[in-house]
Design a protein around this motif. Sequence first.
Motif, PDB file in Angstrom:
ATOM      1  N   GLY A 103       1.341   0.649   5.875  1.00 31.81           N
ATOM      2  CA  GLY A 103       0.349   1.488   5.210  1.00 31.81           C
ATOM      3  C   GLY A 103       0.865   2.167   3.953  1.00 31.81           C
ATOM      4  N   THR A 104       0.025   3.053   3.432  1.00 28.01           N
ATOM      5  CA  THR A 104       0.381   3.739   2.194  1.00 28.01           C
ATOM      6  C   THR A 104       1.508   4.744   2.388  1.00 28.01           C
ATOM      7  OG1 THR A 104      -1.433   5.231   2.671  1.00 28.01           O
ATOM      8  CG2 THR A 104      -1.877   3.507   1.081  1.00 28.01           C
ATOM      9  N   SER A 105       1.803   5.127   3.638  1.00 34.97           N
ATOM     10  CA  SER A 105       2.884   6.105   3.857  1.00 34.97           C
ATOM     11  C   SER A 105       4.256   5.474   3.701  1.00 34.97           C
ATOM     12  CB  SER A 105       2.786   6.721   5.251  1.00 34.97           C
ATOM     13  OG  SER A 105       1.544   7.309   5.447  1.00 34.97           O
ATOM     14  N   MET A 109      -2.214  12.716  13.023  1.00 31.10           N
ATOM     15  CA  MET A 109      -2.527  13.444  14.262  1.00 31.10           C
ATOM     16  C   MET A 109      -1.264  14.058  14.890  1.00 31.10           C
ATOM     17  SD  MET A 109      -3.129  10.761  17.243  1.00 31.10           S
ATOM     18  CE  MET A 109      -2.438  11.933  18.360  1.00 31.10           C
ATOM     19  N   HIS A 110      -0.069  13.648  14.379  1.00 32.05           N
ATOM     20  CA  HIS A 110       1.171  14.271  14.857  1.00 32.05           C
ATOM     21  C   HIS A 110       1.521  15.517  14.050  1.00 32.05           C
ATOM     22  CE1 HIS A 110       1.744  10.815  17.365  1.00 32.05           C
ATOM     23  NE2 HIS A 110       1.813   9.996  16.349  1.00 32.05           N
ATOM     24  N   ASN A 111       0.712  15.841  13.048  1.00 28.28           N
ATOM     25  CA  ASN A 111       0.955  17.033  12.227  1.00 28.28           C
ATOM     26  C   ASN A 111       0.155  18.184  12.849  1.00 28.28           C
ATOM     27  OD1 ASN A 111       0.509  19.061  10.199  1.00 28.28           O
ATOM     28  ND2 ASN A 111       1.189  17.595   8.657  1.00 28.28           N
ATOM     29  N   ASN A 135      -9.198   7.989  11.341  1.00 27.82           N
ATOM     30  CA  ASN A 135      -7.787   7.616  11.182  1.00 27.82           C
ATOM     31  C   ASN A 135      -7.167   8.461  10.079  1.00 27.82           C
ATOM     32  OD1 ASN A 135      -5.634   5.475  11.944  1.00 27.82           O
ATOM     33  ND2 ASN A 135      -5.559   5.609   9.714  1.00 27.82           N
ATOM     34  N   ILE A 136      -6.094   9.172  10.425  1.00 30.17           N
ATOM     35  CA  ILE A 136      -5.426  10.000   9.406  1.00 30.17           C
ATOM     36  C   ILE A 136      -4.080   9.363   9.070  1.00 30.17           C
ATOM     37  CG2 ILE A 136      -4.771  12.320   8.704  1.00 30.17           C
ATOM     38  CD1 ILE A 136      -6.392  13.419  11.049  1.00 30.17           C
ATOM     39  N   GLY A 137      -4.098   8.443   8.110  1.00 30.09           N
ATOM     40  CA  GLY A 137      -2.865   7.858   7.582  1.00 30.09           C
ATOM     41  C   GLY A 137      -2.569   8.510   6.241  1.00 30.09           C
ATOM     42  N   GLY A 138      -2.005   7.739   5.310  1.00 28.50           N
ATOM     43  CA  GLY A 138      -1.795   8.273   3.971  1.00 28.50           C
ATOM     44  C   GLY A 138      -3.126   8.763   3.407  1.00 28.50           C
ATOM     45  N   ILE A 139      -4.136   7.913   3.581  1.00 31.10           N
ATOM     46  CA  ILE A 139      -5.517   8.272   3.250  1.00 31.10           C
ATOM     47  C   ILE A 139      -6.268   8.378   4.575  1.00 31.10           C
ATOM     48  CG2 ILE A 139      -7.652   7.366   2.158  1.00 31.10           C
ATOM     49  CD1 ILE A 139      -5.482   8.283   0.131  1.00 31.10           C
ATOM     50  N   ASP A 175       6.525  16.381   6.428  1.00 33.08           N
ATOM     51  CA  ASP A 175       6.677  17.736   6.944  1.00 33.08           C
ATOM     52  C   ASP A 175       6.636  17.704   8.477  1.00 33.08           C
ATOM     53  OD1 ASP A 175       6.820  20.460   7.152  1.00 33.08           O
ATOM     54  OD2 ASP A 175       4.754  20.848   6.482  1.00 33.08           O
ATOM     55  N   ALA A 176       7.767  17.310   9.062  1.00 37.23           N
ATOM     56  CA  ALA A 176       7.818  17.114  10.517  1.00 37.23           C
ATOM     57  C   ALA A 176       7.420  18.385  11.251  1.00 37.23           C
ATOM     58  CB  ALA A 176       9.212  16.668  10.929  1.00 37.23           C
ATOM     59  N   GLY A 177       6.472  18.239  12.166  1.00 34.45           N
ATOM     60  CA  GLY A 177       5.994  19.382  12.962  1.00 34.45           C
ATOM     61  C   GLY A 177       5.339  20.453  12.104  1.00 34.45           C
ATOM     62  N   SER A 222      -6.717   8.759  15.238  1.00 34.36           N
ATOM     63  CA  SER A 222      -5.531   7.894  15.246  1.00 34.36           C
ATOM     64  C   SER A 222      -4.790   8.125  13.933  1.00 34.36           C
ATOM     65  CB  SER A 222      -5.946   6.424  15.363  1.00 34.36           C
ATOM     66  OG  SER A 222      -6.816   6.067  14.305  1.00 34.36           O
ATOM     67  N   GLY A 223      -3.605   7.469  13.803  1.00 37.16           N
ATOM     68  CA  GLY A 223      -2.826   7.595  12.563  1.00 37.16           C
ATOM     69  C   GLY A 223      -1.790   8.704  12.664  1.00 37.16           C
ATOM     70  N   GLY A 224      -0.794   8.622  11.774  1.00 37.25           N
ATOM     71  CA  GLY A 224       0.344   9.553  11.839  1.00 37.25           C
ATOM     72  C   GLY A 224      -0.051  11.011  11.658  1.00 37.25           C
TER      73      GLY A 224
HETATM   74  N1  LIG Z   1       5.785  14.662  13.762  1.00 38.91           N
HETATM   75  C1  LIG Z   1       5.065  14.637  12.660  1.00 38.91           C
HETATM   76  N2  LIG Z   1       4.789  15.778  12.003  1.00 38.91           N
HETATM   77  C2  LIG Z   1       4.067  15.775  10.868  1.00 38.91           C
HETATM   78  N3  LIG Z   1       3.575  14.655  10.300  1.00 38.91           N
HETATM   79  C3  LIG Z   1       3.820  13.485  10.912  1.00 38.91           C
HETATM   80  C4  LIG Z   1       4.587  13.405  12.118  1.00 38.91           C
HETATM   81  N4  LIG Z   1       4.655  12.095  12.475  1.00 38.91           N
HETATM   82  C5  LIG Z   1       3.986  11.382  11.528  1.00 38.91           C
HETATM   83  N5  LIG Z   1       3.492  12.200  10.593  1.00 38.91           N
HETATM   84  C6  LIG Z   1       2.734  11.831   9.379  1.00 38.91           C
HETATM   85  O1  LIG Z   1       2.192  10.530   9.543  1.00 38.91           O
HETATM   86  C7  LIG Z   1       2.580   9.694   8.435  1.00 38.91           C
HETATM   87  C8  LIG Z   1       2.560   8.248   8.848  1.00 38.91           C
HETATM   88  O2  LIG Z   1       1.234   7.920   9.178  1.00 38.91           O
HETATM   89  P1  LIG Z   1       0.688   6.442   9.331  1.00 38.91           P
HETATM   90  O3  LIG Z   1       1.786   5.597   9.859  1.00 38.91           O
HETATM   91  O4  LIG Z   1      -0.594   6.514  10.055  1.00 38.91           O
HETATM   92  O5  LIG Z   1       0.405   6.072   7.831  1.00 38.91           O
HETATM   93  P2  LIG Z   1       0.030   4.702   7.175  1.00 38.91           P
HETATM   94  O6  LIG Z   1      -0.326   3.701   8.221  1.00 38.91           O
HETATM   95  O7  LIG Z   1       1.109   4.390   6.231  1.00 38.91           O
HETATM   96  O8  LIG Z   1      -1.231   5.116   6.339  1.00 38.91           O
HETATM   97  P3  LIG Z   1      -2.582   4.382   5.901  1.00 38.91           P
HETATM   98  O9  LIG Z   1      -3.493   4.505   7.067  1.00 38.91           O
HETATM   99  O10 LIG Z   1      -2.991   5.167   4.727  1.00 38.91           O
HETATM  100  O11 LIG Z   1      -2.288   2.992   5.577  1.00 38.91           O
HETATM  101  C9  LIG Z   1       3.924  10.258   8.002  1.00 38.91           C
HETATM  102  O12 LIG Z   1       4.245   9.890   6.685  1.00 38.91           O
HETATM  103  C10 LIG Z   1       3.661  11.757   8.181  1.00 38.91           C
HETATM  104  O13 LIG Z   1       2.970  12.304   7.089  1.00 38.91           O
END
Ligand SMILES: Nc1ncnc2c1ncn2[C@@H]1O[C@H](COP(=O)(O)OP(=O)(O)OP(=O)(O)O)[C@@H](O)[C@H]1O
Length: 399
Positions: free
Chosen positions: A25-27, A329-331, A190-194, A235-237, A325-327
């Motif tokens: 993904g974009t992250s 949600m861990h924030n 879904n909360i990824g980069g976007i 920004d972990a946690g 879903s997506g990273g």
């Molecule tokens: N423990 C955590 N605390 C805070 N943020 C977190 C944590 N774990 C993951 N993330 C966030 O989730 C991001 C990764 O998300 P994900 O893998 O869904 O992105 P992606 O798949 O690259 O995005 P996209 O959906 O845009 O393609 C990390 O870069 C970070 O910002």
Amino acid sequence: MNTGLRRLLTIAEKEKRTIIGLMSGTSLDGLDIALCEFTGHGLQTQLVLRQFATMPYGSEFKQQVKEVFSKRAVDLEKVTLMNAYIGSFHAELINACLQEWGLTAQDVDIIASHGQTIYHAPASQHQVAGMPNATLQIGDGDHIAVKTGVITLSDFRQKHIAAGGEGAPLAVYGDFLLFSEKGQNRIMLNIGGIANFTFLPGDLDTSRIFSTDVGPGNTIMDAYMQANFPGTFYDAGSAVALQGTIHEGLLAALLAHPFFQGDFPKTTGPEVFNLAYLARAQEASSTTALSAQDVMATLNRFSAHGICDALRRTMEEEEFEIFVSGGGMHNPLLRRNIETLLPGVVIRDTAELGVSPDAKEAVLFATLANECLVGERLDFGAGRLRIPAVQMGKISLPQ
Ligand SMILES: Nc1ncnc2c1ncn2[C@@H]1O[C@H](COP(=O)(O)OP(=O)(O)OP(=O)(O)O)[C@@H](O)[C@H]1O
Ligand SMILES: CC(=O)N[C@H]1[C@@H]2OC[C@@H](O2)[C@@H](O)[C@@H]1O[C@H](C)C(=O)O
């Protein structure tokens, strides 16, 4: 007949197919690899997620990708090299993963590869007269097919554009097939980069389904952390944002982008929401001297705002359950901000629906490949928001 084609037909006729879905993904955090087992297709699709791993990218690889990522001017030789390199590298990561899982290429029918988006340019964004919606994913599927020995489907977004879409979000197809539930309106967020979401009506009326990007999820927060806290990636946690205070002036300047007022469906990317965008918003709100903690607290709320404003717009019309879903949600602060802005709304995650929230996008591409091989064109009808009726994915044979 070409033996590769014969194999493809045999796979399409199998009762059960094992498909590896890949998402980068974009992250740029790593390659998501989901080993999925499918029976059926369309609304009869049955999915079992057998294995999932994120193979993290090293800092050197991330640096290489960043050189060609979401920039208007890049070194074209570098793009060309990276197209082959990413394909080969993804193949290596898949081979390593299979070994870890005690499997071989013979245990896998198909690989479904998203590739790496390096530029996303819907017409609403590029505004170049006479030019169409466009997007570019690299990491060519031929390299994956040859180096893994598994038939690979890739480059899913071009067909969507050719048929009138923006090339994203594609989540709508998988969300509809895997998560639609009669009698329950659902939002798959879904909360990824976007950040993006799909609305799935409980009456299963396909003409009411839509999917849209809503704005930045983690992308600006990640970029700010990487620029201001060298060695950290995100920004972990929410550790940094939790120490800061939201600056309302900066928040308002960030929210002033016309993207937020635009009708659904719409797409965006780090080409728009990046550190230059933040710098302009800080200039406009006279907040260039704000502490990093306050900037992060404000960016965190900014992402939540984009998400919640879009959800609220939909809520005016319908009630729904949200599955996230997506990273992002861990924030924890981002989740809390969303809950603050949408009081009373319960947010569950897709694990409750049998798919780990980290795996959902990789599962999506496996689902698209399953549809491409055995499905029929998914026709969402005229709908109020166009969703092209297409089967996506280009085929790479290993020999
Ligand atoms: N423990 C955590 N605390 C805070 N943020 C977190 C944590 N774990 C993951 N993330 C966030 O989730 C991001 C990764 O998300 P994900 O893998 O869904 O992105 P992606 O798949 O690259 O995005 P996209 O959906 O845009 O393609 C990390 O870069 C970070 O910002
Ligand atoms: C062009 C591109 O790669 N877009 C991604 C990105 O990441 C999230 C959001 O922006 C979404 O629009 C899309 O990916 C998902 C998988 C999609 O197409 O649904």
